[in-house]
Scaffold this motif. Structure first.
Motif, PDB file in Angstrom:
ATOM      1  N   SER A 146    -101.974 -22.988 -30.906  1.00  0.00           N
ATOM      2  CA  SER A 146    -102.551 -22.911 -29.556  1.00  0.00           C
ATOM      3  C   SER A 146    -102.835 -21.481 -29.152  1.00  0.00           C
ATOM      4  O   SER A 146    -103.787 -21.208 -28.411  1.00  0.00           O
ATOM      5  CB  SER A 146    -101.611 -23.561 -28.533  1.00  0.00           C
ATOM      6  OG  SER A 146    -100.362 -22.894 -28.499  1.00  0.00           O
ATOM      7  N   GLU A 147    -102.023 -20.547 -29.659  1.00  0.00           N
ATOM      8  CA  GLU A 147    -102.181 -19.145 -29.254  1.00  0.00           C
ATOM      9  C   GLU A 147    -101.404 -18.255 -30.214  1.00  0.00           C
ATOM     10  O   GLU A 147    -100.405 -18.669 -30.802  1.00  0.00           O
ATOM     11  CB  GLU A 147    -101.652 -18.942 -27.829  1.00  0.00           C
ATOM     12  CG  GLU A 147    -101.783 -17.537 -27.296  1.00  0.00           C
ATOM     13  CD  GLU A 147    -101.074 -17.344 -25.963  1.00  0.00           C
ATOM     14  OE1 GLU A 147    -101.203 -16.237 -25.391  1.00  0.00           O
ATOM     15  OE2 GLU A 147    -100.386 -18.281 -25.519  1.00  0.00           O
ATOM     16  N   VAL A 148    -101.874 -17.034 -30.368  1.00  0.00           N
ATOM     17  CA  VAL A 148    -101.131 -15.992 -31.084  1.00  0.00           C
ATOM     18  C   VAL A 148    -100.905 -14.852 -30.107  1.00  0.00           C
ATOM     19  O   VAL A 148    -101.856 -14.316 -29.523  1.00  0.00           O
ATOM     20  CB  VAL A 148    -101.900 -15.483 -32.314  1.00  0.00           C
ATOM     21  CG1 VAL A 148    -101.128 -14.341 -32.976  1.00  0.00           C
ATOM     22  CG2 VAL A 148    -102.127 -16.612 -33.311  1.00  0.00           C
ATOM     23  N   SER A 149     -99.654 -14.495 -29.881  1.00  0.00           N
ATOM     24  CA  SER A 149     -99.330 -13.436 -28.921  1.00  0.00           C
ATOM     25  C   SER A 149     -98.668 -12.268 -29.630  1.00  0.00           C
ATOM     26  O   SER A 149     -98.052 -12.430 -30.693  1.00  0.00           O
ATOM     27  CB  SER A 149     -98.409 -13.963 -27.818  1.00  0.00           C
ATOM     28  OG  SER A 149     -97.155 -14.365 -28.360  1.00  0.00           O
ATOM     29  N   THR A 150     -98.811 -11.087 -29.053  1.00  0.00           N
ATOM     30  CA  THR A 150     -98.181  -9.889 -29.616  1.00  0.00           C
ATOM     31  C   THR A 150     -97.075  -9.416 -28.695  1.00  0.00           C
ATOM     32  O   THR A 150     -97.168  -9.535 -27.464  1.00  0.00           O
ATOM     33  CB  THR A 150     -99.214  -8.768 -29.810  1.00  0.00           C
ATOM     34  OG1 THR A 150     -99.786  -8.420 -28.534  1.00  0.00           O
ATOM     35  CG2 THR A 150    -100.323  -9.206 -30.750  1.00  0.00           C
ATOM     36  N   ASN A 151     -96.035  -8.870 -29.292  1.00  0.00           N
ATOM     37  CA  ASN A 151     -94.940  -8.250 -28.544  1.00  0.00           C
ATOM     38  C   ASN A 151     -94.851  -6.804 -28.999  1.00  0.00           C
ATOM     39  O   ASN A 151     -94.148  -6.490 -29.953  1.00  0.00           O
ATOM     40  CB  ASN A 151     -93.631  -9.002 -28.788  1.00  0.00           C
ATOM     41  CG  ASN A 151     -92.460  -8.386 -28.024  1.00  0.00           C
ATOM     42  OD1 ASN A 151     -92.667  -7.653 -27.060  1.00  0.00           O
ATOM     43  ND2 ASN A 151     -91.240  -8.676 -28.463  1.00  0.00           N
ATOM     44  N   GLY A 152     -95.617  -5.932 -28.328  1.00  0.00           N
ATOM     45  CA  GLY A 152     -95.720  -4.557 -28.796  1.00  0.00           C
ATOM     46  C   GLY A 152     -96.625  -4.496 -30.016  1.00  0.00           C
ATOM     47  O   GLY A 152     -97.384  -5.425 -30.311  1.00  0.00           O
ATOM     48  N   ASP A 153     -96.533  -3.405 -30.768  1.00  0.00           N
ATOM     49  CA  ASP A 153     -97.414  -3.188 -31.915  1.00  0.00           C
ATOM     50  C   ASP A 153     -96.904  -3.816 -33.204  1.00  0.00           C
ATOM     51  O   ASP A 153     -97.660  -3.921 -34.177  1.00  0.00           O
ATOM     52  CB  ASP A 153     -97.601  -1.681 -32.155  1.00  0.00           C
ATOM     53  CG  ASP A 153     -98.518  -1.044 -31.126  1.00  0.00           C
ATOM     54  OD1 ASP A 153     -99.295  -1.786 -30.486  1.00  0.00           O
ATOM     55  OD2 ASP A 153     -98.446   0.192 -30.952  1.00  0.00           O
TER      56      ASP A 153
END
Length: 291
Positions: A146-153
């Motif tokens: 459904s989604e790909v999220s980033t947590n910082g780099d």
């Protein structure tokens, strides 16, 4: 002593094995590997193509988040190991898959690899990016994301609509390299930029594909010994290709010759093992050349 030299190509791979009749050989770094290739690919974009014509020569240019362990004879869920990721972890309900990422990895043009590149790759595969893949044969693989999220780099999370343990295996195949955000899909068709142990140099349709050793590869222990792989040569006439082999240029289709090695020997992996002048067959049909 006259030696018999044979090169074996595994299905889905240009990693080759050389066998000679007289046993042990001297090792020497460097050299040029010339490989006969069975076809001329439509482009250099691994995400857009669906045949081994591009997967074989381009696999060494890229890395995956995870990969099937190339030292094991058969791919299994247990043989998956991290590559650009340092590890992975599932949420308790199985709908989130998180990957912490290696730091200090650079693309071949010198720009840093970050979590944004992973998100961009999945956006391309899902058709969500502003710039589209011309052909997207593996888009259905990721319908459950459904989604790909980033947590910082350096951390990325895949959010799933429902639990899907097989997603990890899909990410480990040779068809799921990570692409850079800053390079357009159009450019990736003609001059791909990766993070792998080989850099793309040139593609001449119906003639050759050339890659060279990446001296700044982010895995120092796996730095390639081969300096140049200049000729994934394609000949329509098998007799002509065999004639080249007799002249020391290239062997039969999917076979290879080596220049710059005193005595090519058995053992070693063209991509990560890199024993000096010692290629070996790849055990993983899902993973392509030099992995």
């Amino acid at each position: 002593m006259k030696r018999e030299l044979r090169a074996l190509a595994a299905a889905g791979s240009l990693s080759l094995a050389f066998f000679a009749a007289d046993g042990a050989f001297a090792q020497k770094a460097g050299g040029i590997l010339k490989i006969g290739h069975f076809d001329s690919p439509a482009s250099m974009s691994m995400l857009e193509e669906s045949t081994q014509a591009v997967n074989r020569p381009m696999s060494g240019v890229f890395n995956n988040l995870v990969i099937f362990n190339q030292d094991e004879a058969q791919n299994t869920p247990e043989s998956i190991v991290p590559e650009l990721a340092t590890e992975w972890r599932w949420s308790e309900d199985g709908t989130e898959l998180t990957f912490p990422l290696h730091q200090g990895v650079k693309w071949h043009d010198g720009k840093p690899f970050t979590a944004a590149d992973v998100k961009c790759t999945l956006d391309l595969l899902q058709g969500k990016a502003a710039e589209k893949l011309r052909i997207n044969p593996r888009k259905p693989w990721f319908d459950n994301v459904s989604e790909v999220s980033t947590n910082g780099d350096y951390e990325v999370t895949f959010h799933l609509k429902r639990p899907q343990p097989s997603l990890l295996a899909m990410l480990a195949t040779g068809w799921t390299p990570i692409y850079p955000c800053h390079v357009s899909p159009a450019q990736m068709r003609q001059h791909p930029v990766g993070t792998g142990p080989f850099k793309f140099v040139e593609f001449k349709a119906n003639q050759s594909i050339t890659v060279v050793r990446n001296p700044d590869y982010w895995k120092p222990a796996a730095l390639p010994r081969w300096h140049r792989i200049p000729d994934h040569q394609r000949c329509v006439d098998p007799a002509a290709l065999l004639h080249r082999g007799q002249r020391g240029r290239v062997f039969r289709r999917d076979h290879a010759t080596v220049e710059g090695c005193e005595k090519p020997a058995a053992g070693g992996d063209l991509r990560h093992g890199h024993s000096e002048c010692q290629p070996q067959p790849a055990h993983q049909p899902q993973r392509a050349a030099f992995r």
